[in-house]
Design a protein around this motif. Structure first.
Motif, PDB file in Angstrom:
ATOM      1  N   UNK A  37      35.900  46.228  39.999  1.00 23.58           N
ATOM      2  CA  UNK A  37      35.175  45.009  38.909  1.00 23.58           C
ATOM      3  C   UNK A  37      35.212  45.519  37.499  1.00 23.58           C
ATOM      4  N   UNK A  38      34.818  46.773  37.250  1.00 21.03           N
ATOM      5  CA  UNK A  38      34.620  47.224  35.871  1.00 21.03           C
ATOM      6  C   UNK A  38      35.899  47.412  35.037  1.00 21.03           C
ATOM      7  N   UNK A  39      37.057  47.709  36.122  1.00 23.56           N
ATOM      8  CA  UNK A  39      38.359  47.898  35.368  1.00 23.56           C
ATOM      9  C   UNK A  39      38.750  46.313  35.069  1.00 23.56           C
ATOM     10  N   UNK A  40      38.595  45.295  36.053  1.00 29.03           N
ATOM     11  CA  UNK A  40      39.061  44.062  35.801  1.00 29.03           C
ATOM     12  C   UNK A  40      38.330  43.528  34.530  1.00 29.03           C
TER      13      UNK A  40
ATOM     14  N   UNK B 116      38.309  41.357  29.200  1.00 25.90           N
ATOM     15  CA  UNK B 116      37.783  41.302  27.872  1.00 25.90           C
ATOM     16  C   UNK B 116      38.484  41.789  26.822  1.00 25.90           C
ATOM     17  N   UNK B 117      39.505  42.613  26.898  1.00 23.82           N
ATOM     18  CA  UNK B 117      40.391  43.267  26.007  1.00 23.82           C
ATOM     19  C   UNK B 117      41.393  41.876  25.853  1.00 23.82           C
TER      20      UNK B 117
ATOM     21  N   UNK C 111      37.080  37.822  45.622  1.00 27.73           N
ATOM     22  CA  UNK C 111      36.549  36.807  44.835  1.00 27.73           C
ATOM     23  C   UNK C 111      34.953  37.337  44.474  1.00 27.73           C
ATOM     24  N   UNK C 112      34.468  38.364  45.300  1.00 30.17           N
ATOM     25  CA  UNK C 112      33.343  38.845  45.130  1.00 30.17           C
ATOM     26  C   UNK C 112      33.394  39.833  43.857  1.00 30.17           C
ATOM     27  N   UNK C 113      34.370  40.647  43.802  1.00 25.62           N
ATOM     28  CA  UNK C 113      34.779  41.534  42.649  1.00 25.62           C
ATOM     29  C   UNK C 113      34.879  40.631  41.307  1.00 25.62           C
ATOM     30  N   UNK C 114      36.011  39.652  41.556  1.00 27.36           N
ATOM     31  CA  UNK C 114      35.819  38.993  40.360  1.00 27.36           C
ATOM     32  C   UNK C 114      34.585  38.278  39.763  1.00 27.36           C
ATOM     33  N   UNK C 115      33.748  37.977  40.607  1.00 28.08           N
ATOM     34  CA  UNK C 115      32.381  37.577  40.179  1.00 28.08           C
ATOM     35  C   UNK C 115      31.734  38.530  39.370  1.00 28.08           C
ATOM     36  N   UNK C 116      31.783  39.678  39.877  1.00 28.23           N
ATOM     37  CA  UNK C 116      30.907  40.728  39.223  1.00 28.23           C
ATOM     38  C   UNK C 116      31.655  40.851  37.904  1.00 28.23           C
ATOM     39  N   UNK C 117      32.901  40.845  37.903  1.00 32.92           N
ATOM     40  CA  UNK C 117      33.762  41.157  36.753  1.00 32.92           C
ATOM     41  C   UNK C 117      33.595  40.145  35.588  1.00 32.92           C
ATOM     42  N   UNK C 118      33.564  38.884  35.969  1.00 33.73           N
ATOM     43  CA  UNK C 118      33.125  37.664  35.082  1.00 33.73           C
ATOM     44  C   UNK C 118      31.870  37.743  34.607  1.00 33.73           C
ATOM     45  N   UNK C 119      30.958  38.280  35.382  1.00 37.71           N
ATOM     46  CA  UNK C 119      29.755  38.546  35.051  1.00 37.71           C
ATOM     47  C   UNK C 119      29.545  39.509  33.853  1.00 37.71           C
ATOM     48  N   UNK C 120      30.298  40.728  33.995  1.00 40.69           N
ATOM     49  CA  UNK C 120      30.289  41.782  33.002  1.00 40.69           C
ATOM     50  C   UNK C 120      31.077  41.274  31.631  1.00 40.69           C
ATOM     51  N   UNK C 121      31.969  40.345  31.857  1.00 40.91           N
ATOM     52  CA  UNK C 121      32.872  39.805  30.522  1.00 40.91           C
ATOM     53  C   UNK C 121      31.772  38.896  29.885  1.00 40.91           C
ATOM     54  N   UNK C 122      30.808  38.209  30.521  1.00 40.23           N
ATOM     55  CA  UNK C 122      29.937  37.379  29.866  1.00 40.23           C
ATOM     56  C   UNK C 122      28.834  38.108  29.113  1.00 40.23           C
ATOM     57  N   UNK C 123      28.467  39.204  29.745  1.00 43.94           N
ATOM     58  CA  UNK C 123      27.381  40.047  28.990  1.00 43.94           C
ATOM     59  C   UNK C 123      28.048  40.529  27.600  1.00 43.94           C
ATOM     60  N   UNK C 124      29.315  40.693  27.713  1.00 41.60           N
ATOM     61  CA  UNK C 124      29.798  41.021  26.409  1.00 41.60           C
ATOM     62  C   UNK C 124      30.490  39.842  25.619  1.00 41.60           C
ATOM     63  N   UNK C 125      29.765  38.981  25.510  1.00 48.45           N
ATOM     64  CA  UNK C 125      30.086  37.555  24.682  1.00 48.45           C
ATOM     65  C   UNK C 125      31.578  37.045  24.982  1.00 48.45           C
TER      66      UNK C 125
ATOM     67  N   UNK D 235      30.683  29.433  41.765  1.00 54.61           N
ATOM     68  CA  UNK D 235      30.159  28.684  40.760  1.00 54.61           C
ATOM     69  C   UNK D 235      30.986  27.446  40.510  1.00 54.61           C
ATOM     70  N   UNK D 236      30.363  26.036  40.966  1.00 52.93           N
ATOM     71  CA  UNK D 236      31.033  24.787  40.912  1.00 52.93           C
ATOM     72  C   UNK D 236      31.292  24.474  39.643  1.00 52.93           C
ATOM     73  N   UNK D 237      30.672  25.076  38.658  1.00 55.27           N
ATOM     74  CA  UNK D 237      31.080  24.680  37.112  1.00 55.27           C
ATOM     75  C   UNK D 237      32.520  25.477  36.714  1.00 55.27           C
ATOM     76  N   UNK D 238      32.497  26.656  37.517  1.00 53.19           N
ATOM     77  CA  UNK D 238      33.732  27.480  36.817  1.00 53.19           C
ATOM     78  C   UNK D 238      34.901  27.413  37.893  1.00 53.19           C
ATOM     79  N   UNK D 239      34.604  27.625  39.264  1.00 51.63           N
ATOM     80  CA  UNK D 239      35.452  27.967  40.246  1.00 51.63           C
ATOM     81  C   UNK D 239      35.981  26.700  41.092  1.00 51.63           C
ATOM     82  N   UNK D 240      37.312  26.972  41.427  1.00 54.36           N
ATOM     83  CA  UNK D 240      37.813  25.783  42.183  1.00 54.36           C
ATOM     84  C   UNK D 240      38.962  26.407  43.250  1.00 54.36           C
TER      85      UNK D 240
END
Ligand code: 6R9
Length: 685
Positions: free
Chosen positions: A173-176, A181-182, A204-218, A268-273
């Motif tokens: 998830x870090x690498x993703x 982010x880049x 999907x679990x890995x993606x959720x972790x990654x998306x959370x990390x991206x969010x922390x970085x604005x 996350x209903x607002x984001x995922x489909x």
């Protein structure tokens, strides 16, 4: 034996696109002397909405002394890649031709997709992307296993001019997160999960972790589109999309003996489909957006020697004609062939030779989800027989790992449909080459040992199956448009026999154009070491017959089972551990992986070096980079051999790793007693 020359069989040569060395030499000469004419002819096979502007077919600067580096092919022309790969083939009467045979992880799961259906699915998904607000130039991250929706997603991006950035679904998830982010990805496409051999991976679990990390970085990923892959495997007549033209998907979760329970997928209903829900009402046609020749096609990250991945950027027209041409000539592709490249699409080999090259030639290929070892170690050979594969393209590490099981597993199968065998990713040792040639190819196939890089877009040094006499372990000669040189330390050209830095003098159409949002780094990484040349970062030797032999990376890069990574990248993960003061990573030769990671660790004051620390460090590298990066050895190093200026002498560490006391000159070391200490602490492996 390895010094012997192996000539292409005459039946193969006579029917080949390039039939002799004379023909190769003529074509190569023309491609160098008159690139406009050579590539212009090839470009005519494709559809251009607008033609190239007058005198703008090819322009470049490779010399930093003369200004910024740039490479442009077919300026002014516009086209659409998905149109050339799909609509054009359907219009030519190939709508019913199979584009992909999909072979699942479980041998009972398989399906197929025709060109017509692939076009329809691509258009539908392009409309889904549009409904998510994706526009020309937007970046779309893709983190998917080897399923049909993966090429569909990539082609849908090209349909509307969005730039895909596929991240190998074995990355953490870090690498993703770092890659999303880049590239400032707007959308992420993934699946609920995948079975890789007997292992379940919850993507999907890995993606959720990654998306959370991206969010922390604005930065925020606005939408995440999820293919319901596990569910359709468990329940083929129930939910889940099946983008196929028939087949059989019945096993999946059940067949692995792990029960049919679906794992919980975070949501996350607002984001995922779900992919299949979005596709239900999507229009099956989508007018292609016309894209300029030098507009971005995709970004693909590759390891950089500083540790931060480099977003290699490829553009539209040049990449298309180069992928198509290398595929045709290097694999000697003919319309009734079945092509199989085992590489994951998450690597450049999968981009160019699972997706773009084959489809540009209207080829039929195999898309394989599984591993060579599941359910048995004969899986590759059984798939070759099942689909009557004519070209089989794989990596030396896979060949070496399959050699271990002996010849009988191969001999169980017919394999006589094979005509060309390909190798990529690292130098192939002559033992593996000969096994591949004699046993898998029955001594009748040509072997294409293809040297190239994420940056080169397609093969740059390679034999041509009907023309080039082969020497086991040599990538032989340059492809059309490619002009290699060997340089010494001072940048002087080495003529004739010798060894040096492998560089290229002028661009070919498929080479990278920049590093995403970092042209400066592009220039310093590839064009600063030797002005006037693209520097590959590999060394090579030219023998008396002019054959090129790639000797491996000359920078601080490692190649583990064909995965490129930097020592700095792994070292920075190791030193993040609170018990570690310093770390130095070198490569050690490995019989199957080619190279493996050998890590020297200096613990912090007061911290003991023990098994638990070793295990934690291995786990950390797995988690931070990916399972393929797991170190083989952690070596306790109370100190490291450093020069007085503080530079770690990796040359000495490499000797210690292989147990070679012959470490050479140690006079520049600040403290040479450390070398003995390290030999004493050498773990038994
Ligand atoms: C296509 C791919 C590139 C590096 C490259 C080199 C090594 C690739 C090789 C080979 C010897 C071959 N490499 N093919 N070395 N013989 N036939 O692998 O791209 O992942 O970017 O790696 O792989 O060291 O510089 P990428």
């Amino acid at each position: 034996m390895a010094d012997r020359i192996y000539y292409p069989k005459s039946a193969l040569a006579e029917a080949a696109h390039c039939k002799s060395m004379e023909q190769y030499k003529q074509m190569h000469e023309k491609s160098i002397k008159n690139p406009e004419e050579f590539w212009g002819e090839i470009a005519k096979q494709f559809y251009w909405e607008t033609p190239t502007s007058d005198n703008k077919f090819f322009s470049y600067n490779f010399n930093l002394n003369e200004g910024d580096i740039f490479i442009k092919w077919m300026e002014g022309a516009s086209t659409n890649i998905s149109f050339n790969l799909l609509d054009k083939n359907v219009k030519c009467g190939n709508g019913d031709k199979i584009a992909f045979y999909w072979e699942g992880n479980d041998p009972d799961d398989y399906s197929r997709l025709t060109y017509r259906k692939l076009l329809e699915e691509t258009c539908k998904f392009a409309n889904v992307l549009k409904s998510k607000g994706v526009e020309k130039g937007d970046r779309v991250a893709i983190y998917m296993p080897m399923i049909l929706e993966l090429p569909i997603a990539m082609l849908a991006c090209t349909r509307i001019g969005a730039v895909h950035s596929v991240v190998f679904a074995g990355y953490s998830s870090d690498s993703l997160a770092e890659r999303m982010l880049d590239s400032k990805a707007k959308v992420l496409i993934t699946t609920d999960g995948v079975w890789r051999g007997p292992k379940l991976l919850l993507l999907k679990t890995i993606c959720d972790e990654a998306m959370a990390k991206v969010k922390v970085n604005n930065h925020e990923v606005e939408s995440c589109i999820v293919v319901s892959h596990l569910r359709r495997l468990a329940n083929p007549h129930g939910g889940g999309s099946t983008a196929t033209d028939g087949g059989n998907i019945k096993n999946g979760i059940n067949s692995n003996g792990n029960g049919a329970n679906e794992p919980n997928i975070p949501w996350d209903d607002d984001r995922d489909c779900w992919w299949h829900e979005e596709m239900e009402d999507a229009e099956p046609s989508c007018y292609p957006v016309w894209i300029s020749a030098e507009d971005p096609l995709f970004i693909l990250y590759t390891s950089g020697s500083t540790g931060k991945p480099k977003g290699v950027l490829h553009t539209t027209a040049g990449y298309l004609i180069y992928a198509a041409t290398t595929f045709k000539y290097v694999f000697d592709y003919k319309p009734n062939d079945v092509f199989w490249c085992t590489a994951d699409i998450g690597w450049i080999t999968g981009h160019t030779y699972v997706v773009y090259g084959p489809l540009a030639n209207c080829a039929t290929s195999v898309l394989f989800e599984g591993t060579p070892f599941h359910p048995q170690n004969d899986r590759y050979w059984s798939v070759i027989d099942k689909y009557k594969v004519s070209q089989f393209y794989t990596a030396p590490t896979a060949i070496r790992s399959l050699m271990k099981f002996g010849d009988s597993l191969v001999k169980k199968y017919d394999l006589t449909t094979l005509r060309v065998l390909g190798s990529v990713g690292e130098p192939i040792n002559s033992e593996a080459w000969l096994w591949f040639y004699n046993l898998v190819g029955h001594g009748k196939c040509s072997i294409a040992d293809t040297f190239w890089q994420t940056e080169t877009g397609g093969h740059v040094i390679t034999p041509l199956p009907g023309a080039t006499p082969m020497k086991p372990g040599s990538a032989t000669f340059p492809f059309f448009g490619v002009l290699p040189e060997l340089l010494d330390e001072d940048g002087k050209i080495i003529e004739g026999e010798g060894e040096g830095y492998l560089v290229f003098r002028q661009p070919w159409p498929g080479m990278m154009r920049t590093l995403y949002a970092n042209h400066e780094r592009f220039q310093t990484t590839y064009f600063d070491r030797f002005h006037g040349y693209y520097c590959t970062g590999d060394g090579a030797r030219r023998d008396a017959d002019g054959y090129l032999w790639i000797t491996g990376r000359i920078d601080d890069m490692l190649n583990v089972s064909g995965h490129l990574m930097s020592t700095a990248e792994v070292e920075s993960v190791l030193t993040e551990h609170p018990a570690v003061a310093e770390a130095a990573v070198v490569s050690k030769p490995h019989p199957v992986k080619g190279q493996c990671l050998y890590c020297f660790i200096t613990p912090n004051e007061g911290r003991k070096f023990e098994k638990q620390l070793e295990d934690e460090l291995k786990k950390k590298v797995r988690e931070k980079i990916g399972p393929f990066a797991q170190p083989d050895v952690i070596h306790h190093a109370p100190g490291l051999p450093k020069t007085r200026s503080g530079k770690i002498m990796r040359r000495i560490l490499r000797k210690i790793a292989i147990g070679d006391r012959n470490v050479g000159d140690t006079s520049t070391l600040a403290d040479d007693s450390i070398v003995d200490t390290l030999f004493q602490l050498r773990p038994q492996v």
